[in-house]
Design a protein around this motif. Structure first.
Motif, PDB file in Angstrom:
ATOM      1  N   LEU A   1       0.833  -1.208   0.000  1.00 45.03           N
ATOM      2  CA  LEU A   1       0.000   0.000   0.000  1.00 45.03           C
ATOM      3  C   LEU A   1       0.863   1.251   0.000  1.00 45.03           C
ATOM      4  O   LEU A   1       1.800   1.357   0.795  1.00 45.03           O
ATOM      5  CB  LEU A   1      -0.901   0.008   1.240  1.00 45.03           C
ATOM      6  CG  LEU A   1      -1.643   1.320   1.571  1.00 45.03           C
ATOM      7  CD1 LEU A   1      -2.626   1.692   0.484  1.00 45.03           C
ATOM      8  CD2 LEU A   1      -2.347   1.212   2.927  1.00 45.03           C
ATOM      9  N   ASP A   2       0.534   2.195  -0.893  1.00 50.36           N
ATOM     10  CA  ASP A   2       1.040   3.563  -0.799  1.00 50.36           C
ATOM     11  C   ASP A   2      -0.136   4.428  -0.355  1.00 50.36           C
ATOM     12  O   ASP A   2      -1.009   4.746  -1.158  1.00 50.36           O
ATOM     13  CB  ASP A   2       1.597   4.039  -2.142  1.00 50.36           C
ATOM     14  CG  ASP A   2       2.097   5.482  -2.086  1.00 50.36           C
ATOM     15  OD1 ASP A   2       1.953   6.128  -1.025  1.00 50.36           O
ATOM     16  OD2 ASP A   2       2.614   5.971  -3.103  1.00 50.36           O
ATOM     17  N   PRO A   3      -0.193   4.823   0.909  1.00 50.70           N
ATOM     18  CA  PRO A   3      -1.379   5.512   1.418  1.00 50.70           C
ATOM     19  C   PRO A   3      -1.463   6.990   1.052  1.00 50.70           C
ATOM     20  O   PRO A   3      -2.498   7.621   1.278  1.00 50.70           O
ATOM     21  CB  PRO A   3      -1.255   5.340   2.938  1.00 50.70           C
ATOM     22  CG  PRO A   3       0.186   5.102   3.193  1.00 50.70           C
ATOM     23  CD  PRO A   3       0.775   4.508   1.960  1.00 50.70           C
ATOM     24  N   PHE A   4      -0.387   7.548   0.495  1.00 56.84           N
ATOM     25  CA  PHE A   4      -0.359   8.971   0.104  1.00 56.84           C
ATOM     26  C   PHE A   4       0.300   9.054  -1.273  1.00 56.84           C
ATOM     27  O   PHE A   4       1.395   9.573  -1.427  1.00 56.84           O
ATOM     28  CB  PHE A   4       0.437   9.791   1.131  1.00 56.84           C
ATOM     29  CG  PHE A   4       0.147   9.401   2.560  1.00 56.84           C
ATOM     30  CD1 PHE A   4      -1.014   9.837   3.188  1.00 56.84           C
ATOM     31  CD2 PHE A   4       1.014   8.581   3.265  1.00 56.84           C
ATOM     32  CE1 PHE A   4      -1.294   9.470   4.504  1.00 56.84           C
ATOM     33  CE2 PHE A   4       0.741   8.211   4.578  1.00 56.84           C
ATOM     34  CZ  PHE A   4      -0.417   8.650   5.203  1.00 56.84           C
ATOM     35  N   THR A   5      -0.366   8.523  -2.283  1.00 58.01           N
ATOM     36  CA  THR A   5       0.319   8.170  -3.520  1.00 58.01           C
ATOM     37  C   THR A   5       0.662   9.350  -4.426  1.00 58.01           C
ATOM     38  O   THR A   5       1.513   9.216  -5.296  1.00 58.01           O
ATOM     39  CB  THR A   5      -0.491   7.106  -4.290  1.00 58.01           C
ATOM     40  OG1 THR A   5       0.378   6.413  -5.196  1.00 58.01           O
ATOM     41  CG2 THR A   5      -1.657   7.741  -5.046  1.00 58.01           C
ATOM     42  N   GLY A   6       0.008  10.499  -4.239  1.00 57.35           N
ATOM     43  CA  GLY A   6       0.316  11.631  -5.119  1.00 57.35           C
ATOM     44  C   GLY A   6      -0.001  11.276  -6.561  1.00 57.35           C
ATOM     45  O   GLY A   6      -1.121  10.888  -6.881  1.00 57.35           O
ATOM     46  N   THR A   7       0.995  11.358  -7.432  1.00 56.44           N
ATOM     47  CA  THR A   7       0.783  10.998  -8.841  1.00 56.44           C
ATOM     48  C   THR A   7       1.207   9.558  -9.145  1.00 56.44           C
ATOM     49  O   THR A   7       1.385   9.190 -10.294  1.00 56.44           O
ATOM     50  CB  THR A   7       1.524  11.977  -9.763  1.00 56.44           C
ATOM     51  OG1 THR A   7       2.902  12.039  -9.385  1.00 56.44           O
ATOM     52  CG2 THR A   7       0.920  13.376  -9.668  1.00 56.44           C
TER      53      THR A   7
ATOM     54  N   VAL B   1       4.600   1.763   1.784  1.00 60.51           N
ATOM     55  CA  VAL B   1       5.681   2.610   1.277  1.00 60.51           C
ATOM     56  C   VAL B   1       5.099   3.977   0.921  1.00 60.51           C
ATOM     57  O   VAL B   1       3.899   4.113   0.699  1.00 60.51           O
ATOM     58  CB  VAL B   1       6.337   1.998   0.016  1.00 60.51           C
ATOM     59  CG1 VAL B   1       7.054   0.699   0.345  1.00 60.51           C
ATOM     60  CG2 VAL B   1       5.316   1.788  -1.098  1.00 60.51           C
ATOM     61  N   GLY B   2       5.960   4.987   0.872  1.00 63.04           N
ATOM     62  CA  GLY B   2       5.463   6.274   0.423  1.00 63.04           C
ATOM     63  C   GLY B   2       6.159   7.454   1.054  1.00 63.04           C
ATOM     64  O   GLY B   2       7.120   7.322   1.814  1.00 63.04           O
ATOM     65  N   ASN B   3       5.639   8.621   0.726  1.00 60.99           N
ATOM     66  CA  ASN B   3       6.133   9.887   1.255  1.00 60.99           C
ATOM     67  C   ASN B   3       4.969  10.560   1.962  1.00 60.99           C
ATOM     68  O   ASN B   3       4.099  11.144   1.319  1.00 60.99           O
ATOM     69  CB  ASN B   3       6.659  10.768   0.113  1.00 60.99           C
ATOM     70  CG  ASN B   3       7.409  11.976   0.624  1.00 60.99           C
ATOM     71  OD1 ASN B   3       7.442  12.258   1.812  1.00 60.99           O
ATOM     72  ND2 ASN B   3       8.007  12.710  -0.308  1.00 60.99           N
TER      73      ASN B   3
END
Length: 218
Positions: A40-46, A145-147
C-alpha cells in the motif's frame, strides 16, 4: 500547504522500494513479488511509488498480473492527483506487459479518515470508490511505502493551515508516543508525518515493513 503535499524524486522512490524488498527478504523470507504480500502507498500523489515498482523488476513478470490485480493499493486525497496517478499506474502496467488493464486498487480517500471509528464512507456519490475502500480495509497489508504529508502547526491564526482532527488516530498517538515522551511541545507529535508513522504501524499490525521518507528528526 495544509495537506502537507510534496512530490518525491525518483531515485528516492527506487531506494525505498529496494530497501523494503531487502528488509522483507531478510526478516520475513519473502519479497515484494511474493504471493499474498499486500503493498500500500497511502499517500500516492501521482503514483510514482507504484509506477516505479511496476517498472523496477522487483515484481517478477510471472507475478505482475496477480500483484496488479489484487495486491497493490494506493490512496490519494487530491482529485487531480488521483486521476493522474491512475493513468500513470495503468500506463506503467501497459508498458511492462503490452496489455491495458484498469487499476482497481486506486482509491480517492483521506487515508487517516478511512480508519477512524464510526467513519461513514460516501455510499451514494461514490459507491464504487467505497467498495474499493472496504476491500482494502479487509486486506492484511504487509508493506507500506510512500512519502507521508508533513504539517506540524500554523505559525499564526491567519495561516488557515490548521491540522485536521482525527480523534481515533490522535488517541493512539496520545496513548503511545505522547505517553512515553519527555518533550515539552507534545503538540508537534500530531504532525501529519508522525500520524502517518503511527497509522502505518497500526495498519501492518504485528508483521510487516513501513518504508517512508521522513524528515530525520522524529
Amino acid at each position: 500547504e495544509r495537506l502537507g503535499i510534496v512530490y518525491t524524486p525518483v531515485p528516492v522512490v527506487d531506494f525505498i522500494l529496494r530497501s523494503a524488498d531487502a528488509a522483507l527478504r531478510r526478516h520475513f523470507g519473502q519479497s515484494l513479488s511474493s504471493d499474498g504480500v499486500q503493498i500500500l502507498d497511502p499517500f500516492t500523489g501521482t503514483g510514482t511509488f507504484l509506477v516505479r515498482l511496476i517498472q523496477s523488476g522487483l515484481i517478477t513478470p510471472e507475478a505482475l498480473a496477480r500483484k496488479y490485480g489484487g495486491e497493490l493499493h494506493a490512496n490519494e486525497l487530491v482529485l487531480l492527483a488521483y486521476y493522474i496517478a491512475t493513468v500513470n499506474i495503468e500506463t506503467a502496467y501497459h508498458g511492462a506487459t503490452g496489455t491495458y488493464r484498469p487499476f482497481d486498487g486506486m482509491i480517492l480517500v483521506d487515508t487517516f479518515q478511512m480508519t477512524e471509528d464510526g467513519d461513514l464512507v460516501d455510499r451514494v456519490v461514490l459507491p464504487e470508490n467505497n467498495e474499493r475502500a472496504e476491500r482494502q480495509l479487509a486486506q492484511p497489508i504487509q508493506v507500506i511505502v510512500g512519502n507521508p504529508p508533513y504539517s506540524a502547526q500554523q505559525d499564526s491564526e491567519n495561516d488557515d493551515n490548521k491540522n485536521l482532527s482525527y480523534p481515533t488516530l490522535d488517541g493512539r498517538i496520545r496513548g503511545t508516543y505522547a505517553e512515553r515522551s519527555n518533550a515539552k511541545l507534545l503538540k508537534n507529535l500530531y504532525d501529519s508525518y508522525i500520524r502517518a508513522i503511527r497509522w502505518a504501524s497500526d495498519r501492518i499490525e504485528d508483521r510487516g515493513i513501513v518504508a517512508y521518507v521522513t524528515n530525520g528528526s522524529f
